[in-house]
Write a protein that holds these residues in place. Structure first.
Motif, short mmCIF file in Angstrom:
data_model
loop_
_atom_site.label_atom_id
_atom_site.label_comp_id
_atom_site.label_asym_id
_atom_site.label_seq_id
_atom_site.Cartn_x
_atom_site.Cartn_y
_atom_site.Cartn_z
N HIS A 101 -21.94 27.76 11.32
CA HIS A 101 -20.48 27.82 11.36
C HIS A 101 -20.01 29.25 11.06
O HIS A 101 -19.24 29.49 10.11
N ARG A 118 -12.35 26.28 16.52
CA ARG A 118 -12.43 26.40 15.06
C ARG A 118 -11.40 25.47 14.43
O ARG A 118 -10.21 25.52 14.79
N THR A 119 -11.84 24.67 13.50
CA THR A 119 -10.96 23.69 12.88
C THR A 119 -10.14 24.32 11.76
O THR A 119 -10.33 25.46 11.37
N THR A 123 -14.53 25.47 10.21
CA THR A 123 -15.78 25.07 10.85
C THR A 123 -15.65 25.17 12.37
O THR A 123 -14.55 25.28 12.90
N VAL A 125 -16.56 23.34 15.98
CA VAL A 125 -16.84 21.99 16.49
C VAL A 125 -16.84 22.00 18.02
O VAL A 125 -16.09 22.74 18.65
N THR A 159 -20.99 19.20 13.30
CA THR A 159 -19.54 19.34 13.19
C THR A 159 -19.10 19.45 11.74
O THR A 159 -17.90 19.51 11.47
N TYR A 162 -16.54 16.59 10.77
CA TYR A 162 -15.11 16.90 10.87
C TYR A 162 -14.25 15.67 10.61
O TYR A 162 -13.19 15.75 9.98
N ASP A 163 -14.71 14.52 11.07
CA ASP A 163 -13.93 13.30 10.84
C ASP A 163 -13.87 12.93 9.36
O ASP A 163 -12.84 12.47 8.86
N LEU A 165 -14.16 15.13 6.86
CA LEU A 165 -13.33 16.14 6.18
C LEU A 165 -11.86 15.78 6.29
O LEU A 165 -11.09 15.94 5.32
#
Length: 279
Positions: A101, A118-119, A123, A125, A159, A162-163, A165
């Motif tokens: 990342h 980038r989230t 991060t 994804v 990821t 991500y879900d 987080l």
């Protein structure tokens, strides 16, 4: 980024090679089975990171250094990770690898569809439904993390859950790690914690302990997933001095633009000369 940047700190000195992180990652992300075949060179049965292996615990067997090294665990007790067995001249180094990342992520630079983004947590994804399978990001990654899945050609990678987080939970791999080898949290806080851990190991006589990927001034601007290693990065299959592969793109485009203008100028001059001759 609207949220504080988060990341992983992986302390390989307390990794026991249980692969609980691999299993948790596969279960949570519904990743397909990827062969589980032994190479004949190691007890590791997943071999490397890939489109279906987003966490990989490397088993590294090597001659033990002179003397017996006892590594303190995070709670101050003595541990056995990276230590040679009694009567043995070999030692095991365990390390759970993952996508880094990167702060300056080349995969983002080369993605033509915006599949990689980038989230808000800092991060990187992949959006599976937007990926067109071009594969440009595969050679762009300085760590060789990203891989295309043979069944459909699309790329997949970690990821950082991500879900999870978004729901205020830590990633599945960190949640499952029984020794806290994988630690998750705000990146600045992890860097401070990692520096203290290195000092602790140096005080215990583990001179080879050092951090990898933590420095914001390195060739990728620092990693969102960094490591405490007990040997050189190459031993763990990591590049010793990673550099973002797209760093020279602006200069290359500048030179290409200059060359194109020079070519157009030459063509224009040729037509002008031809016109004069006809007269």
């Amino acid at each position: 980024m609207s949220e504080e940047r988060v990341g992983f700190f992986t302390d390989t000195s307390v990794c026991i090679g249980c692969k609980a992180c691999e299993v948790a990652c596969k279960e949570w992300n519904a990743l397909p089975e990827d062969g589980l075949s032994l190479t004949g060179m190691s007890y590791d049965n997943t071999q490397a990171l890939g489109a279906s292996t987003w966490r990989h615990v490397a088993f590294i067997e090597q001659p033990a250094p002179q003397g017996r090294t006892r590594l303190p665990l995070l709670d101050g007790e003595s541990g056995t990770a990276g230590e040679s067995a009694p009567g043995s001249d070999m030692r095991w180094l365990m390390s759970s690898d993952v996508c880094k990342h990167c702060t300056h992520a080349a995969c983002l630079d080369v993605c033509p569809t915006g599949s990689l983004f980038r989230t808000e947590f800092g991060t990187v994804v992949v959006q599976e439904d937007i990926c067109n399978g071009c594969g440009y990001c595969v050679p762009a990654c300085p760590y060789g993390v990203i891989e295309q899945r043979p069944t459909d050609g699309r790329v997949f990678k970690c990821t950082m859950c991500y879900d999870r987080l978004g729901a205020g939970q830590e990633p599945a791999c960190a949640k499952a790690c029984p020794t806290d080898s994988i630690q998750f949290g705000p990146l600045d806080e992890l860097r401070e914690r990692a520096a203290l851990r290195v000092d602790e190991l140096h005080g215990a006589g583990v001179a080879g302990a050092h951090l990898y990927g933590h420095d914001p001034e390195d060739g990728v601007g620092g990693d969102g997933a960094f490591f405490l290693l007990l040997d050189r990065p190459e031993v763990y299959g990591l590049p010793p001095d990673p550099v973002v592969t797209t760093r020279d793109l602006p200069a290359m485009w500048k030179h290409a633009g200059g060359a194109a203008l020079a070519l157009l100028g030459g063509v224009a001059a040729s037509f002008a000369m031809a016109g004069r001759r006809q007269r």
